[in-house]
Write a protein that holds these residues in place. Structure first.
Motif, mmCIF file in Angstrom:
data_model
loop_
_atom_site.group_PDB
_atom_site.id
_atom_site.type_symbol
_atom_site.label_atom_id
_atom_site.label_comp_id
_atom_site.label_asym_id
_atom_site.label_seq_id
_atom_site.Cartn_x
_atom_site.Cartn_y
_atom_site.Cartn_z
ATOM 1 N N GLN A 413 0.663 -1.200 -0.077
ATOM 2 C CA GLN A 413 0.107 0.005 0.294
ATOM 3 C C GLN A 413 0.738 1.368 0.071
ATOM 4 O O GLN A 413 0.521 2.242 -0.463
ATOM 5 N N ALA A 414 2.053 1.214 0.755
ATOM 6 C CA ALA A 414 2.809 2.248 0.739
ATOM 7 C C ALA A 414 3.605 2.476 -0.729
ATOM 8 O O ALA A 414 3.527 3.706 -1.453
ATOM 9 N N ILE A 415 3.657 1.429 -1.518
ATOM 10 C CA ILE A 415 4.260 1.863 -3.079
ATOM 11 C C ILE A 415 3.145 2.320 -3.636
ATOM 12 O O ILE A 415 3.319 3.023 -4.474
ATOM 13 N N THR A 416 1.939 1.792 -3.571
ATOM 14 C CA THR A 416 0.669 2.353 -4.293
ATOM 15 C C THR A 416 0.742 3.765 -4.122
ATOM 16 O O THR A 416 0.377 4.607 -4.833
ATOM 17 N N ASN A 417 0.788 4.034 -2.737
ATOM 18 C CA ASN A 417 0.475 5.545 -2.440
ATOM 19 C C ASN A 417 1.354 6.546 -2.783
ATOM 20 O O ASN A 417 1.316 7.815 -3.327
ATOM 21 N N ILE A 418 2.626 6.017 -2.887
ATOM 22 C CA ILE A 418 3.634 6.904 -3.567
ATOM 23 C C ILE A 418 3.389 7.229 -4.946
ATOM 24 O O ILE A 418 3.565 8.102 -5.550
ATOM 25 N N ARG A 419 3.046 6.192 -5.677
ATOM 26 C CA ARG A 419 2.728 6.379 -7.266
ATOM 27 C C ARG A 419 1.309 7.495 -7.157
ATOM 28 O O ARG A 419 1.441 8.117 -8.169
ATOM 29 N N ILE A 420 0.538 7.444 -6.329
ATOM 30 C CA ILE A 420 -0.518 8.193 -6.319
ATOM 31 C C ILE A 420 -0.168 9.735 -6.175
ATOM 32 O O ILE A 420 -0.635 10.557 -6.789
ATOM 33 N N PHE A 421 0.786 9.958 -5.362
ATOM 34 C CA PHE A 421 1.170 11.492 -4.792
ATOM 35 C C PHE A 421 2.163 11.534 -5.902
ATOM 36 O O PHE A 421 2.277 12.922 -6.098
#
Length: 469
Positions: A413-421
């Motif tokens: 989820q941390a990797i996903t959220n980095i892609r989001i921001f």
């Protein structure tokens, strides 16, 4: 009045002929400020949250207080510059004598005593960013305000903005490499060489900034002929400008995008791509450089605001794709996005120059610094919002901070959220900017009329100045 008449006036000592060396002299300040500001932008979160271990609550409070301070200092400094009647000018003295203070406050930001508690680190950070931002605000305001007033020709403005952008990109590249150097030095247990490097960056940044103050001359007619505008009236006139408000709304999206992308790109390098930070920067900045080189000829044919819209779309789509594509496809996406980011890099200040021209046509006085000051008041919160978005998304995803300077394995989820921001939110911002600028009125025949009337006004002011002399 024709453009040729204006060019004839520029042969006088109070006007400037922009030789290649003078254009370089104009742009070199952008190198100085960009080195410092991009080092700050790329390192601030990583240093205080990840390395110093400052908690999210302290980061939130720091950004809130910083945003409140910005609500006062930007229009205030803009008003003081517009209304200064110093014999040395109303712009250059502010820029020249603030540059050393910018260097000192920047250095102090990173020299945090190791003996401080978490509260002590927070206080050090807060005082540091307030002082640093005040110095940077003064220099940025007067440098931006100089562009519209030293020439009325949008083509020359575009050339100067291109030179400034190229120097700024060089400074951005240098500044963006610092977080990677920082991470490497800390992992090697060698912070001293990093601190020495920061001092060198600060000294050279201030020196380059001061060079411009000796290479460029202000036009004295705006200091000696234009009457000062009271603060409340100046603020009122600023908010009555439809062109200004629309441009600020679009610029807010651009600032939020750049604060998220450039301020957090190291997270993409370290935790998503697992690559050297330089490899992530290369495609992005190569794209920006190519875009900066070609954008001014395109804008002359297509129109400046229309070109800004097109380049915003070019940037927005590949940024959104960063959220979904495989890692290897991220590199071409960064290149295309970088090409599109040349739009705000080069054209935004030219559009603000047009807003200043329209305002002078209506009220008879040039007030560039107030426009840039209120713009900063309304857009700088985007930088704080970016910090809140990044820290919030990382916290929600149970992001694992460094341990003794060593990066840790991150949950999915941390990797996903980095892609989001890094991708999704900045990309949406650029699409919104393109939509907002559709309502910008300074284009076509109306823009030509504004330019002609401003040239006539400047000729009259120049004649008045000659008579006074």
């Amino acid at each position: 009045m024709s453009h040729s008449t204006n060019n004839d006036l520029e042969t006088d000592s109070s006007r400037q002929i922009f030789t290649p060396m003078k254009k370089i002299g104009w742009g070199i300040a952008s190198l100085g400020t960009a080195i410092i500001s991009n080092t700050y932008a790329g390192l601030y979160l990583f240093f205080y949250q990840d390395y110093m271990g400052l908690g999210e609550n302290f980061m939130y409070w720091g950004q809130l207080i910083y945003a409140i301070w910005n609500a006062f200092n930007d229009p205030l400094f803009g008003f003081l510059s517009d209304n200064s009647r110093s014999k040395k000018g109303r712009r250059i003295p502010f820029m020249r004598y603030t540059a050393p203070f910018l260097a000192l406050t920047f250095i102090a930001l990173w020299l945090v005593p190791s003996s401080l508690s978490e509260v002590g680190v927070f206080i050090w950070m807060l005082i540091g960013i307030l002082l640093y931002d005040s110095a940077y605000t003064i220099i940025g305001l007067v440098y931006s305000a100089l562009l519209p007033e030293i020439t009325e020709d949008n083509n020359i403005r575009g050339q100067l903005s291109t030179i400034s952008s190229l120097f700024g990109l060089l400074g951005t590249i240098i500044g963006s490499l610092i977080p990677g150097i920082f991470a490497t030095k800390m992992e090697q247990g060698d912070p001293q060489s990093f601190y020495l490097f920061v001092i060198v960056i600060a000294v050279f940044g201030a020196f380059f900034t001061m060079i411009t103050t000796y290479a460029i001359k202000e036009r004295p007619e705006f200091t000696k002929i234009d009457a000062p505008v009271p603060l409340l009236e100046s603020i009122k006139l600023t908010f009555k400008s439809k062109s200004f408000l629309i441009l600020v709304a679009g610029n807010f999206m651009s600032i939020l995008m750049s604060s998220l992308l450039l301020g957090s790109l190291i997270y993409l390098s370290v935790y998503v791509l697992g690559a050297d930070h330089t490899l992530t920067l290369v495609p992005l900045f190569v794209g920006i450089i190519i875009g900066v080189i070609v954008i001014n000829p395109i804008a002359k044919k297509l129109g400046y605001v229309q070109t800004q819209q097109v380049f915003a779309l070019i940037a927005g789509i590949p940024l959104i794709l960063l959220t979904f594509v495989p890692n290897i496809i991220m590199y071409p996406c960064l290149f295309i996005a970088g090409f599109g980011l040349a739009g705000p890099q080069v054209l935004t200040n030219i559009l603000f120059a047009q807003v200043s021209d329209e305002d002078e046509m209506k009220c008879g006085v040039r007030r560039e610094a107030m426009f840039f000051g209120v713009n900063a008041l309304l857009t700088k919160p985007a930088q704080s919002i970016a910090v809140v978005i990044v820290t919030g998304l990382l916290s929600m995803a149970n992001f694992v901070k460094q341990v003794d300077g060593v990066s840790q394995f991150q949950p999915f989820q941390a990797i996903t959220n980095i892609r989001i921001f890094i991708g999704l939110i900045p990309g949406i911002c650029m699409l919104l900017e393109a939509i907002i600028l559709q309502f910008y009125p300074l284009r076509g025949k109306y823009l030509e009329d504004v330019n002609d009337k401003v040239l006539q006004m400047h000729e009259k002011k120049y004649v008045q100045l000659k008579q006074m002399s």
